[in-house]
Design a protein around this motif. Sequence first.
Motif, PDB file in Angstrom:
ATOM      1  N   ILE A  84       1.018  -1.171  -0.202  1.00 27.05           N
ATOM      2  CA  ILE A  84       0.217   0.251   0.383  1.00 27.05           C
ATOM      3  C   ILE A  84       1.094   1.156   0.409  1.00 27.05           C
ATOM      4  O   ILE A  84       1.456   1.056   0.709  1.00 27.05           O
ATOM      5  N   ARG A  85       0.849   2.188  -1.352  1.00 23.42           N
ATOM      6  CA  ARG A  85       1.325   2.938  -1.488  1.00 23.42           C
ATOM      7  C   ARG A  85       0.053   4.944  -1.396  1.00 23.42           C
ATOM      8  O   ARG A  85      -0.648   3.995  -1.245  1.00 23.42           O
ATOM      9  N   THR A  86       1.346   5.925  -0.810  1.00 21.66           N
ATOM     10  CA  THR A  86       0.316   6.805  -0.429  1.00 21.66           C
ATOM     11  C   THR A  86       1.105   7.813  -1.510  1.00 21.66           C
ATOM     12  O   THR A  86       1.963   7.771  -2.064  1.00 21.66           O
ATOM     13  N   THR A  87       0.049   7.864  -2.774  1.00 20.00           N
ATOM     14  CA  THR A  87       0.002   8.805  -3.340  1.00 20.00           C
ATOM     15  C   THR A  87      -0.568  10.561  -3.182  1.00 20.00           C
ATOM     16  O   THR A  87      -0.328  11.381  -4.362  1.00 20.00           O
ATOM     17  N   ARG A  88      -1.482  10.719  -2.232  1.00 24.92           N
ATOM     18  CA  ARG A  88      -1.063  12.279  -2.279  1.00 24.92           C
ATOM     19  C   ARG A  88      -0.555  12.837  -0.810  1.00 24.92           C
ATOM     20  O   ARG A  88      -0.016  11.803   0.165  1.00 24.92           O
ATOM     21  N   PRO A  89      -0.046  14.368  -0.374  1.00 14.64           N
ATOM     22  CA  PRO A  89      -0.142  14.447   0.427  1.00 14.64           C
ATOM     23  C   PRO A  89      -0.563  14.078   1.977  1.00 14.64           C
ATOM     24  O   PRO A  89      -1.265  13.063   2.590  1.00 14.64           O
TER      25      PRO A  89
END
Length: 208
Positions: A84-89
């Motif tokens: 799982i990766r974050t794509t927004r700030p």
Amino acid sequence: MSSTRFWRLPGHAGSLTVSIFLLTAANGPSSVAGEQKLWPAGAYTFSDELGGFEITGVSGTGTQADPLVIFEEFQSATPVTLTIRTTRPIRPFDPSNDYANGVMHMRIETLNNSGHPWIEFEFELQEILDRASVFGDGLSFDQRNKSPDNIVSSKFAKFDRGFEPYDRLLFTTGQVDPLTPVSFQFLITDYTPRWTFYLVQDPRIPST
């Protein structure tokens, strides 16, 4: 042979494809080793890049009314890891949908294509791959809520949460037969959000 029964979802549930470049002495500074699918939903992407299962679709934003839904298929009854990766700030607890806020309402829809019945199913959170999550990292299955009412499964009647020395959620008292789907719903909280973390999924089969 795979017998996928989930429809591949259109629109924002489709996948983004990016190339993986590996540095090798034999082939120079960069060579294409394959393709990695990143499935976007809400402020995150989801990937089956570590192998053992296949994501077939995603949807949702991660709120209670619109949970993140991951459609997947298992070809074996061995543990697998969802990346799982974050794509927004990152902005912890921000109420808008513009940031990764560390509160993720999740629903996992899994097809058992392993050829074996499952009698238990465990989830484990890891902030660092292959390393147990500890209290100080802030990542858990809603650890601060002592009496959760939002942890449910379509095939398992009971669950048990453990937080130390690792964060796990074990579903019991049920069975998922081969070629049968099962649904799991729970809340992940991360009070010190990271850009990448992992969800290990472990189906259990009868011992005899």
